[in-house]
Design an enzyme around this catalytic site. Structure first.
Site, PDB file in Angstrom:
ATOM      1  N   ASN A   9       0.881  -1.168   0.000  1.00 57.80           N
ATOM      2  CA  ASN A   9       0.000   0.000   0.000  1.00 57.80           C
ATOM      3  C   ASN A   9       0.917   1.215   0.000  1.00 57.80           C
ATOM      4  OD1 ASN A   9      -1.751   2.093   0.487  1.00 57.80           O
ATOM      5  ND2 ASN A   9      -2.281   1.455   2.587  1.00 57.80           N
ATOM      6  N   TRP A  10       1.038   1.826  -1.161  1.00 57.06           N
ATOM      7  CA  TRP A  10       1.988   2.941  -1.290  1.00 57.06           C
ATOM      8  C   TRP A  10       1.492   4.214  -0.611  1.00 57.06           C
ATOM      9  CZ3 TRP A  10       3.913   2.778  -7.117  1.00 57.06           C
ATOM     10  CH2 TRP A  10       4.629   1.593  -7.321  1.00 57.06           C
ATOM     11  N   LYS A  11       0.215   4.259  -0.256  1.00 57.02           N
ATOM     12  CA  LYS A  11      -0.388   5.460   0.361  1.00 57.02           C
ATOM     13  C   LYS A  11      -0.135   6.678  -0.543  1.00 57.02           C
ATOM     14  CE  LYS A  11      -0.019   3.213   4.812  1.00 57.02           C
ATOM     15  NZ  LYS A  11       0.047   3.312   6.261  1.00 57.02           N
ATOM     16  N   HIS A  96      -9.377   1.399   4.802  1.00 55.13           N
ATOM     17  CA  HIS A  96      -8.121   1.580   5.539  1.00 55.13           C
ATOM     18  C   HIS A  96      -8.361   2.518   6.717  1.00 55.13           C
ATOM     19  CE1 HIS A  96      -4.011   2.639   6.536  1.00 55.13           C
ATOM     20  NE2 HIS A  96      -3.642   1.540   5.904  1.00 55.13           N
ATOM     21  N   GLU A  98      -6.747   4.895   7.818  1.00 54.77           N
ATOM     22  CA  GLU A  98      -6.522   6.320   7.496  1.00 54.77           C
ATOM     23  C   GLU A  98      -7.740   6.913   6.790  1.00 54.77           C
ATOM     24  OE1 GLU A  98      -2.800   5.617   5.504  1.00 54.77           O
ATOM     25  OE2 GLU A  98      -1.914   5.033   7.420  1.00 54.77           O
ATOM     26  N   GLU A 168      -5.238  -4.663  10.533  1.00 51.85           N
ATOM     27  CA  GLU A 168      -4.194  -3.675  10.761  1.00 51.85           C
ATOM     28  C   GLU A 168      -4.471  -2.942  12.072  1.00 51.85           C
ATOM     29  OE1 GLU A 168      -2.297  -2.582   6.697  1.00 51.85           O
ATOM     30  OE2 GLU A 168      -3.913  -1.184   7.102  1.00 51.85           O
ATOM     31  N   GLY A 174       2.812   2.382  10.827  1.00 48.10           N
ATOM     32  CA  GLY A 174       3.795   3.452  10.676  1.00 48.10           C
ATOM     33  C   GLY A 174       4.476   3.847  11.974  1.00 48.10           C
ATOM     34  N   SER A 214       3.679  -2.047  10.413  1.00 48.54           N
ATOM     35  CA  SER A 214       5.116  -2.169  10.652  1.00 48.54           C
ATOM     36  C   SER A 214       5.651  -3.570  10.329  1.00 48.54           C
ATOM     37  CB  SER A 214       5.457  -1.760  12.091  1.00 48.54           C
ATOM     38  OG  SER A 214       5.115  -0.394  12.298  1.00 48.54           O
ATOM     39  N   GLY A 235       2.990  -1.064   4.229  1.00 45.40           N
ATOM     40  CA  GLY A 235       3.072   0.367   3.947  1.00 45.40           C
ATOM     41  C   GLY A 235       4.502   0.771   3.627  1.00 45.40           C
ATOM     42  N   GLY A 236       5.190   1.330   4.620  1.00 43.88           N
ATOM     43  CA  GLY A 236       6.524   1.893   4.416  1.00 43.88           C
ATOM     44  C   GLY A 236       7.490   0.966   3.697  1.00 43.88           C
TER      45      GLY A 236
HETATM   46  P1  13P Z   1       3.232   0.444   7.677  1.00 39.41           P
HETATM   47  O1  13P Z   1       3.722  -0.873   7.076  1.00 39.41           O
HETATM   48  O2  13P Z   1       3.981   1.622   7.173  1.00 39.41           O
HETATM   49  O3  13P Z   1       3.144   0.349   9.169  1.00 39.41           O
HETATM   50  O4  13P Z   1       1.734   0.638   7.144  1.00 39.41           O
HETATM   51  C1  13P Z   1       0.842  -0.418   7.238  1.00 39.41           C
HETATM   52  C2  13P Z   1      -0.387  -0.063   6.466  1.00 39.41           C
HETATM   53  O5  13P Z   1      -1.129   0.826   6.843  1.00 39.41           O
HETATM   54  C3  13P Z   1      -0.661  -0.808   5.231  1.00 39.41           C
HETATM   55  O6  13P Z   1      -1.929  -0.549   4.755  1.00 39.41           O
END
Ligand code: 13P
Length: 251
Positions: A9-11, A96, A98, A168, A174, A214, A235-236
């Protein structure tokens, strides 16, 4: 048999040129890798068409990070499920944390989004998870049960079978603070039992439940070794090809 999946998930990261370069790099890395899971990248709307043209989707699946809760019409700035499907993408992340937290997404709007995604042949990666306070006050199982029930239990068993779930925990996103493999496994097993209660054991056993929060090359193998953890939503670590491939290769 349920699938193992590692999805990025590149956000809201990368320009189009950077995103296309990253997708190509992952696509090429997969060509020599024989991964033991399906691999997907979910990218910003602006990136869908050029990334679709740059990758081999038999090797690397493509998804969006959201879609609208309406099919078409006067909704300035929104991107519909038919539009996402028309780019060649086949997945869409929905719900998600967010989106729930910053853009007010509710179970009601998510039911519309899920229905439109399915109508357009997209596989929803439906996200659920508790916030820190709910982890600490012990209500986390009930919170997640409610998210699954309210968002998805209007579906027929056949349609539910098309959903991928992603657990999640919001406190792990994050933050560098991963759920322990035991915490994640307990929750995944709970989610599967909730699904079994509604749709029966076979549907529950066939549902892929990914862990997100994470997840990194260094902790993916012990998470994925758990019986109810079927992969990750990353994510990251999805923004660097070597890290993402390190997680893919954890299977
Ligand atoms: P991180 O891997 O950066 O913690 O993000 C997880 C995430 O929200 C994937 O959708």
């Amino acid at each position: 048999m349920r699938k193992n999946i590692v999805a990025g998930n590149w956000k809201m990261n990368t320009t189009v040129a950077e995103g296309v370069a990253l997708a190509k790099e992952v696509n090429e890395a997969l060509a020599g890798a024989a991964p033991k899971c399906d691999v997907v990248v979910c990218v910003p709307f602006t990136h869908l068409c050029p990334v679709a043209a740059a990758i081999d989707q038999t090797r690397l699946g493509l998804g969006a990070e959201n879609c609208a809760d309406h099919k078409s019409g006067a909704y300035t700035g929104e991107v519909s499920a038919p539009m996402v499907a028309s780019t060649g993408a086949t997945y869409v992340i929905l719900g998600h944390s967010e989106r729930r937290q910053y853009y007010g997404e509710t179970s009601e709007t998510l039911r519309e989004k899920v229905a439109l995604a399915l109508e357009n042949g997209l596989t929803p990666i439906f996200c659920i998870g508790e916030v820190l306070e709910e982890r600490e006050n012990g209500t986390f199982n009930e919170v997640v049960r409610k998210q699954v029930e309210e968002g998805l239990f209007n579906l027929s068993a056949e349609d539910f079978g098309k959903i991928v779930l992603a657990y999640e925990p919001v406190w792990a996103i994050g933050t560098g603070k991963t759920a322990t493999p035991e915490q994640a496994e307990d929750m995944h097993a709970w989610i599967r039992s909730v699904i079994a209660g509604k749709y029966g054991n076979e549907v529950a056993e066939n549902t892929s439940i990914l862990y997100g929060g994470s997840c990194k090359p260094g902790n993916a193998a012990e998470l994925f070794a758990k019986p109810d953890i079927d992969g990750g939503l990353i994510g990251g670590a999805a923004l660097k090809c070597a890290d993402f491939m390190g997680i893919v290769n954890a299977f």
